[in-house]
Motif scaffolding. Structure first.
Motif, PDB file in Angstrom:
ATOM      1  N   GLU A 177      -5.087  29.298  26.258  1.00 17.00           N
ATOM      2  CA  GLU A 177      -6.435  28.519  25.644  1.00 17.00           C
ATOM      3  C   GLU A 177      -6.108  27.054  25.380  1.00 17.00           C
ATOM      4  O   GLU A 177      -6.890  26.237  25.299  1.00 17.00           O
ATOM      5  CB  GLU A 177      -6.823  29.158  24.247  1.00 17.00           C
ATOM      6  CG  GLU A 177      -7.827  30.664  24.672  1.00 17.00           C
ATOM      7  CD  GLU A 177      -8.126  31.260  23.266  1.00 17.00           C
ATOM      8  OE1 GLU A 177      -7.487  30.771  22.289  1.00 17.00           O
ATOM      9  OE2 GLU A 177      -8.980  32.129  23.336  1.00 17.00           O
ATOM     10  N   ASP A 178      -4.695  26.673  24.934  1.00 14.20           N
ATOM     11  CA  ASP A 178      -4.432  25.357  24.421  1.00 14.20           C
ATOM     12  C   ASP A 178      -4.606  24.495  25.698  1.00 14.20           C
ATOM     13  O   ASP A 178      -4.866  23.277  25.867  1.00 14.20           O
ATOM     14  CB  ASP A 178      -3.152  25.453  24.205  1.00 14.20           C
ATOM     15  CG  ASP A 178      -2.771  26.173  22.544  1.00 14.20           C
ATOM     16  OD1 ASP A 178      -4.053  26.136  21.897  1.00 14.20           O
ATOM     17  OD2 ASP A 178      -1.795  26.508  22.339  1.00 14.20           O
ATOM     18  N   LEU A 179      -4.230  25.252  26.920  1.00 16.48           N
ATOM     19  CA  LEU A 179      -4.240  24.423  28.000  1.00 16.48           C
ATOM     20  C   LEU A 179      -5.757  24.410  28.689  1.00 16.48           C
ATOM     21  O   LEU A 179      -6.215  23.447  29.082  1.00 16.48           O
ATOM     22  CB  LEU A 179      -3.508  24.747  29.284  1.00 16.48           C
ATOM     23  CG  LEU A 179      -1.703  24.619  29.100  1.00 16.48           C
ATOM     24  CD1 LEU A 179      -1.224  25.488  30.233  1.00 16.48           C
ATOM     25  CD2 LEU A 179      -1.600  23.177  29.178  1.00 16.48           C
ATOM     26  N   TYR A 180      -6.266  25.496  28.557  1.00 16.48           N
ATOM     27  CA  TYR A 180      -7.858  25.763  29.225  1.00 16.48           C
ATOM     28  C   TYR A 180      -8.505  24.881  28.779  1.00 16.48           C
ATOM     29  O   TYR A 180      -9.434  24.102  29.542  1.00 16.48           O
ATOM     30  CB  TYR A 180      -8.117  27.426  28.848  1.00 16.48           C
ATOM     31  CG  TYR A 180      -9.504  27.712  29.491  1.00 16.48           C
ATOM     32  CD1 TYR A 180      -9.822  28.025  30.522  1.00 16.48           C
ATOM     33  CD2 TYR A 180     -10.919  27.284  28.424  1.00 16.48           C
ATOM     34  CE1 TYR A 180     -11.097  28.492  31.115  1.00 16.48           C
ATOM     35  CE2 TYR A 180     -11.810  27.482  28.939  1.00 16.48           C
ATOM     36  CZ  TYR A 180     -12.089  28.157  30.363  1.00 16.48           C
ATOM     37  OH  TYR A 180     -13.199  28.402  30.901  1.00 16.48           O
ATOM     38  N   VAL A 181      -8.731  24.422  27.514  1.00 12.87           N
ATOM     39  CA  VAL A 181      -9.583  23.769  26.895  1.00 12.87           C
ATOM     40  C   VAL A 181      -9.499  22.045  27.554  1.00 12.87           C
ATOM     41  O   VAL A 181     -10.493  21.248  27.644  1.00 12.87           O
ATOM     42  CB  VAL A 181      -9.469  23.379  25.377  1.00 12.87           C
ATOM     43  CG1 VAL A 181     -10.392  24.465  24.828  1.00 12.87           C
ATOM     44  CG2 VAL A 181      -8.195  22.825  24.939  1.00 12.87           C
TER      45      VAL A 181
END
Lengths: 91, 220
Positions: free
Chosen positions: A38-42
């Motif tokens: 998630e941290d990269l996804y955003v």
């Protein structure tokens, strides 16, 4: 790392740009489902994959916990379709 | 609503009437499509939300076990234990059709090299690693189902948005514009008709008067 025994392919990326590069490499190898922390996804730009049936790019929480990007994504979809958030209002 | 810039002729009127009929029918169909899509979308999104919460909870559990395992084992032995998986996954992607939207349907089959899910021997590894791998393999099915549903939600959302825009443009732009134009053409044609009628009546009057005067002159 724990995903390896299941038979999944693992790709490591530290930044969103790196992740996008890795993603296009994976897609060339015919991957249909890609899980992204998630941290990269955003921070990734995934708009070009939104209209096609595959790949499905799914945010999952990382080992340090997530930032609820997955729920945010659902929320955004509801807002887009209904015009107002009617399901996640209580969150 | 602005009247379209067309010639006020009967030909144009019948063309516009046909267009209005098609637009009204299309509007009704698209509205039905939007309603049905919305119904399906809300069902799926609700299920998806519950599933995501469940998966995230289980993943947190997995990460907890995995962190403990990582702490108990050296990095090298961890890597050695995990790097060679003993199963491969083959994912099959089919498409389903929901109200003419193609959505994916994933199914997978695993090819195991041995009966156990663990790719390592139990000598150098900790029990927590076993637990974490077991929990992950148990949620994989749900994770894949979640992927399928989230993709479906994404595709349905953009289709609903498109359909809604179409319905609105038909309802608030196209149909009122056509109705107005038809009304204005009808009014213009009627006006022409009335003008024509008056002219004829006037001509008839003039002719009668002329005849009457001619008769009058003859009799004199």
């Amino acid at each position: 790392m724990g995903f390896l025994p299941l038979g999944l392919t693992l790709a490591y990326a530290a930044t969103a740009e790196e992740a996008e590069e890795k993603l296009s490499e994976l897609l060339e190898e015919n991957c249909a489902v890609v899980y992204v922390i998630e941290d990269l996804y955003v921070h990734m730009d995934l708009s070009s994959y939104q209209e096609t049936v595959t790949p499905a790019i799914i945010p999952i929480p990382g080992i340090g916990g997530g930032n609820r990007a997955g729920v945010g994504r659902l929320k955004k979809a509801v807002e887009k379709a209904v015009g107002a958030d009617i399901l996640f209002g209580e969150d | 609503m602005a009247v379209m810039n067309v010639n006020p002729t009967r030909m144009e009127l019948s063309r516009l009437k046909k267009r209005l009929a098609v637009a009204t029918r299309g509007h009704k169909l698209l509205k039905d499509k939007r309603d049905e899509l919305m119904k399906q979308f809300l069902d799926i999104v609700r299920e998806c939300k519950t599933l995501r919460e469940a998966v995230e909870e289980k993943m947190a559990e997995y990460y907890k076990n995995f962190s403990v395992a990582k702490a108990l084992m050296s990095e090298e032995s961890m890597e050695t234990a995990l790097v060679l998986g003993n199963q491969t996954i083959r994912l099959t992607v089919d498409t389903r059709n929901i109200m003419s939207v193609n959505v994916p349907s994933f199914s997978f089959e695993t090819h195991k090299r041995s009966d156990s899910v663990f790719p390592y021997g139990f000598l150098d590894t900790s029990a927590q690693l076993d637990d974490s791998i077991l929990s992950l393999s148990s949620i994989f099915q749900e994770l894949l189902r979640l992927s399928e549903m989230e993709k479906t939600v994404e595709l349905l959302a953009s289709e609903i948005e498109k359909t809604r825009r179409r319905v609105n443009s038909l309802e608030y732009v196209m149909i009122p514009q056509l109705t107005e134009t038809i009304k204005s053409i009808t009014m213009k044609l009627d006006e022409n008709e009335r003008g024509n009628l008056t002219r004829l009546m006037k001509v008839k009057d003039m002719m009668l008067k002329e005849q009457f005067e001619a008769k009058h002159r003859q009799s004199e």
